[in-house]
Design a protein around this motif. Structure first.
Motif, PDB file in Angstrom:
ATOM      1  N   CYS A   1      16.749  -5.272  -1.244  1.00  0.00           N
ATOM      2  CA  CYS A   1      16.005  -4.014  -1.390  1.00  0.00           C
ATOM      3  C   CYS A   1      14.938  -3.888  -0.329  1.00  0.00           C
ATOM      4  N   ASP A   2      14.718  -2.652   0.054  1.00  0.00           N
ATOM      5  CA  ASP A   2      13.582  -2.268   0.881  1.00  0.00           C
ATOM      6  C   ASP A   2      12.364  -2.430  -0.030  1.00  0.00           C
ATOM      7  N   SER A   3      11.371  -3.196   0.415  1.00  0.00           N
ATOM      8  CA  SER A   3      10.277  -3.567  -0.497  1.00  0.00           C
ATOM      9  C   SER A   3       9.411  -2.394  -0.935  1.00  0.00           C
ATOM     10  N   ILE A   4       9.578  -1.218  -0.294  1.00  0.00           N
ATOM     11  CA  ILE A   4       8.825  -0.048  -0.788  1.00  0.00           C
ATOM     12  C   ILE A   4       9.803   1.085  -1.170  1.00  0.00           C
ATOM     13  N   PHE A   5      11.090   0.755  -1.241  1.00  0.00           N
ATOM     14  CA  PHE A   5      12.108   1.702  -1.701  1.00  0.00           C
ATOM     15  C   PHE A   5      11.965   3.052  -0.974  1.00  0.00           C
ATOM     16  N   SER A   6      11.917   2.970   0.367  1.00  0.00           N
ATOM     17  CA  SER A   6      11.633   4.159   1.196  1.00  0.00           C
ATOM     18  C   SER A   6      12.617   5.287   0.953  1.00  0.00           C
ATOM     19  N   SER A   7      13.913   5.002   1.134  1.00  0.00           N
ATOM     20  CA  SER A   7      14.856   6.118   1.060  1.00  0.00           C
ATOM     21  C   SER A   7      15.099   6.555  -0.388  1.00  0.00           C
ATOM     22  N   ASP A   8      14.672   5.740  -1.348  1.00  0.00           N
ATOM     23  CA  ASP A   8      14.742   6.167  -2.753  1.00  0.00           C
ATOM     24  C   ASP A   8      13.604   7.125  -3.100  1.00  0.00           C
TER      25      ASP A   8
ATOM     26  N   GLY B   1       8.895  13.770   7.412  1.00  0.00           N
ATOM     27  CA  GLY B   1      10.286  13.773   6.960  1.00  0.00           C
ATOM     28  C   GLY B   1      10.388  13.759   5.439  1.00  0.00           C
ATOM     29  N   ALA B   2      11.634  13.660   4.954  1.00  0.00           N
ATOM     30  CA  ALA B   2      11.866  13.660   3.506  1.00  0.00           C
ATOM     31  C   ALA B   2      12.650  12.427   3.090  1.00  0.00           C
ATOM     32  N   ALA B   3      12.565  12.082   1.819  1.00  0.00           N
ATOM     33  CA  ALA B   3      13.324  10.962   1.258  1.00  0.00           C
ATOM     34  C   ALA B   3      13.610  11.267  -0.198  1.00  0.00           C
ATOM     35  N   GLY B   4      14.262  10.299  -0.860  1.00  0.00           N
ATOM     36  CA  GLY B   4      14.532  10.443  -2.292  1.00  0.00           C
ATOM     37  C   GLY B   4      15.933  10.949  -2.525  1.00  0.00           C
TER      38      GLY B   4
ATOM     39  N   PHE C   1      17.053  13.345  -4.115  1.00  0.00           N
ATOM     40  CA  PHE C   1      17.272  14.782  -3.995  1.00  0.00           C
ATOM     41  C   PHE C   1      16.606  15.366  -2.749  1.00  0.00           C
ATOM     42  N   GLY C   2      16.057  14.503  -1.894  1.00  0.00           N
ATOM     43  CA  GLY C   2      15.418  14.973  -0.655  1.00  0.00           C
ATOM     44  C   GLY C   2      14.140  15.743  -0.913  1.00  0.00           C
ATOM     45  N   ASN C   3      13.472  15.480  -2.067  1.00  0.00           N
ATOM     46  CA  ASN C   3      12.298  16.279  -2.427  1.00  0.00           C
ATOM     47  C   ASN C   3      10.983  15.513  -2.287  1.00  0.00           C
ATOM     48  N   THR C   4      11.043  14.329  -1.659  1.00  0.00           N
ATOM     49  CA  THR C   4       9.804  13.556  -1.479  1.00  0.00           C
ATOM     50  C   THR C   4       9.440  13.516   0.002  1.00  0.00           C
ATOM     51  N   LEU C   5       8.236  13.985   0.329  1.00  0.00           N
ATOM     52  CA  LEU C   5       7.783  13.931   1.718  1.00  0.00           C
ATOM     53  C   LEU C   5       7.385  12.504   2.034  1.00  0.00           C
ATOM     54  N   LYS C   6       7.859  12.009   3.176  1.00  0.00           N
ATOM     55  CA  LYS C   6       7.554  10.642   3.591  1.00  0.00           C
ATOM     56  C   LYS C   6       6.402  10.690   4.594  1.00  0.00           C
ATOM     57  N   VAL C   7       5.312  10.029   4.269  1.00  0.00           N
ATOM     58  CA  VAL C   7       4.112  10.057   5.119  1.00  0.00           C
ATOM     59  C   VAL C   7       3.975   8.693   5.795  1.00  0.00           C
ATOM     60  N   ARG C   8       4.230   8.641   7.107  1.00  0.00           N
ATOM     61  CA  ARG C   8       4.219   7.350   7.801  1.00  0.00           C
ATOM     62  C   ARG C   8       3.663   7.487   9.219  1.00  0.00           C
ATOM     63  N   PRO C   9       2.375   7.795   9.340  1.00  0.00           N
ATOM     64  CA  PRO C   9       1.808   7.924  10.689  1.00  0.00           C
ATOM     65  C   PRO C   9       1.572   6.548  11.316  1.00  0.00           C
ATOM     66  N   PRO C  10       1.227   6.483  12.600  1.00  0.00           N
ATOM     67  CA  PRO C  10       0.871   5.190  13.188  1.00  0.00           C
ATOM     68  C   PRO C  10      -0.300   4.543  12.435  1.00  0.00           C
ATOM     69  N   LEU C  11      -0.321   3.216  12.431  1.00  0.00           N
ATOM     70  CA  LEU C  11      -1.370   2.493  11.695  1.00  0.00           C
ATOM     71  C   LEU C  11      -2.735   2.662  12.355  1.00  0.00           C
ATOM     72  N   SER C  12      -2.739   3.165  13.587  1.00  0.00           N
ATOM     73  CA  SER C  12      -3.988   3.369  14.308  1.00  0.00           C
ATOM     74  C   SER C  12      -4.608   4.734  13.984  1.00  0.00           C
ATOM     75  N   LEU C  13      -4.069   5.425  13.003  1.00  0.00           N
ATOM     76  CA  LEU C  13      -4.521   6.778  12.643  1.00  0.00           C
ATOM     77  C   LEU C  13      -6.041   6.836  12.443  1.00  0.00           C
ATOM     78  N   SER C  14      -6.667   7.906  12.960  1.00  0.00           N
ATOM     79  CA  SER C  14      -8.107   8.090  12.714  1.00  0.00           C
ATOM     80  C   SER C  14      -8.294   8.959  11.473  1.00  0.00           C
ATOM     81  N   GLU C  15      -9.530   8.946  10.941  1.00  0.00           N
ATOM     82  CA  GLU C  15      -9.798   9.777   9.754  1.00  0.00           C
ATOM     83  C   GLU C  15      -9.661  11.262  10.107  1.00  0.00           C
ATOM     84  N   GLU C  16     -10.045  11.595  11.327  1.00  0.00           N
ATOM     85  CA  GLU C  16      -9.924  12.989  11.772  1.00  0.00           C
ATOM     86  C   GLU C  16      -8.443  13.432  11.755  1.00  0.00           C
ATOM     87  N   GLU C  17      -7.568  12.543  12.232  1.00  0.00           N
ATOM     88  CA  GLU C  17      -6.132  12.872  12.235  1.00  0.00           C
ATOM     89  C   GLU C  17      -5.595  12.948  10.797  1.00  0.00           C
TER      90      GLU C  17
END
Ligand code: PMP
Length: 451
Positions: free
Chosen positions: A227-234, A412-415, A417-433
């Motif tokens: 299993c993907d440890s965070i069940f991304s595509s689920d 992008g989307a996952a799940g 039924f394709g109804n879950t938005l996947k939020v995966r920005p770079p780990l260097s993300l700033s609070e402003e971004e």
């Protein structure tokens, strides 16, 4: 006869089709580059968006399109330390100007990297095999599991994606279009509390037990649970930490291996830990990784216990021409150093919590947000029909994705039924971004007609 109170769920969605460009549905003239791409790659085209974007450069969290428009990249979990990070670019440039070679020669750049990578794992996982893609790593993991367990049965989550080789497509329900899963593969539902009266940990372990029994009925001894440890595509299922424990105990009792697929959650993304499995306090037999490992330089691999690899190598010769080359090792080393020096795991936790907190306010005003899940900078925003949490709404997800694109944010989307938005920005993300994302998401939702 009219059916009363029957919940009609939409059809399950294929992962590569979610948010994809559809040449058949496209109206109007194709731009020349799009036409050329389709002529070149034919039916295997997997372009994003109703109107695909031509991207020409990127830096940090931002990508720039040919028309000059800048996009905040909340989709791409490969350039995890930031697009074109100067440390990674310098390491790759220096090494490719010096030497690139296969692993039949000694080279200290490679072994320094292997030592640094192994230091991130429990000591018992002390052998590493490097490859070029996550699919290859998972393919080898399954072969190691078969050689170790003597079994053939595989358990996966119901919307899993683990890669594109023949044996891995067979265990990737979300990639199969017309044919069903083969006899030796049984699925379990993603570990959520939906419809469960028991704890997630107990319910998931009970599901695994049922899957082992089903494999037995079909004449397959358990080989592995992967299993993907965070069940991304689920659809991104992260909590509560520890929910995998009993399931893994059950797998081990049945003589199967636990393969942790860290291709998506690995390399500090969840903020809580460097690896997704570590959040659950479980011990994998094999861990596979890829995507962010080289920040865009193609590299992947697995770690396992020496005796498991020995057993496999007794039967089969294994070598990869490009896997473990020194340029990949230089990229991988730069990634590990940047994660540490820029404290990106801590940043992932901080910015992830900030986004979650702000999304709670958005959800309080918009009942199409059924749930916000996830850990660190790996979040899932589940969308439903207005106020109806049990009715997934992939149409609204698709409209949000395209609305955000118009507003300069890529997601992008996952799940199932394709109804879950996947939020995966770079780990260097700033609070402003992070705030730009939440503000533009709120704008997009408020511009959509209520469903
Ligand atoms: N495992 C998971 C969880 C993935 O998401 C992917 C790719 N999306 C893979 C494996 C396969 O990796 P690759 O595309 O590098 O072969």
């Amino acid at each position: 006869m009219a059916k009363k109170n029957v919940k009609v769920l939409p059809a399950a969605r294929q992962i590569l089709d979610m948010n994809a460009f559809d040449a058949g549905a496209h109206t109007g003239a194709l731009n020349p580059l799009l036409e050329r791409r389709i002529a070149n790659v034919g039916a295997s085209a997997v372009l994003f968006y109703r109107e695909p974007i031509e991207v020409v450069s990127a830096s940090g969290s931002w990508m720039t399109a040919a028309d000059g428009k800048r996009y905040l990249d909340f989709y791409n979990n490969v350039p995890s330390v930031g697009h074109t990070h100067p440390r990674v670019v310098a390491a790759v440039t220096d090494q490719i100007g010096r030497l690139n070679i296969n692993t039949r020669y000694l080279n200290s750049v490679v072994d320094l990297y292997l030592d640094a990578l192994k230091a991130r794992f429990p000591a018992s996982l002390s052998n590493v095999v490097l490859s070029c893609s996550g699919s290859e790593a998972n393919d080898l993991a399954l072969r190691i599991a078969a050689a170790t367990s003597g079994g053939t049965g595989i358990i996966v989550s119901e919307n899993a994606y683990h890669g594109n080789t023949s044996i891995i497509s067979d265990i990737s329900p979300s990639a199969l279009k017309r044919r069903g899963l083969p006899d030796h593969v049984v699925t379990v539902a993603a570990p959520s509390n939906a419809g469960q009266s028991d704890s997630i940990e107990n319910a998931f372990a009970a599901d695994i037990k049922r899957a082992i029994a089903e494999l037995g009925r079909r004449g397959h001894k358990l080989s592995a649970f992967i299993c993907d440890s965070i069940f991304s595509s689920d659809g991104v299922y992260a909590d509560p930490p520890g929910f995998l424990r009993k399931a893994i105990e059950t797998v081990h009792k049945a003589g199967g291996l636990y393969i942790a697929d860290e291709v998506q959650p690995g390399f500090a993304r969840t903020g809580d830990a460097f690896w997704g499995f570590a959040r659950h306090d479980v011990m994998p037999d094999v861990v596979t990784m890829g995507k962010p490992m080289g920040n865009g330089f193609p590299m992947a691999g697995l770690v396992t216990r020496p005796e498991l690899l020995e057993r496999f190598c007794e039967d089969t010769g294994y070598f990869s021409t490009f896997g473990g080359n020194p340029v990949a090792a230089a990229a991988g080393m730069a990634v590990l150093n940047v994660i540490d020096e820029e404290q990106l795991q801590e940043n992932a936790l901080r910015q992830g919590n900030h986004i979650k907190e702000r999304l709670r306010d958005v959800a309080a005003k918009d009942d199409r947000i059924a749930e916000v899940r996830g850990a660190g900078l790996f979040l899932g925003i589940e969308l439903c029909r207005s106020g109806k949490r049990d009715q997934p709404d992939a149409e609204v997800a698709s409209s949000v994705i395209n609305g955000l694109k118009d507003r300069g944010v890529l997601i992008g989307a996952a799940g199932k039924f394709g109804n879950t938005l996947k939020v995966r920005p770079p780990l260097s993300l700033s609070e402003e971004e992070a705030d730009i994302f939440v503000d533009r998401l709120a704008d997009t939702l408020s511009a959509l007609p209520a469903a």
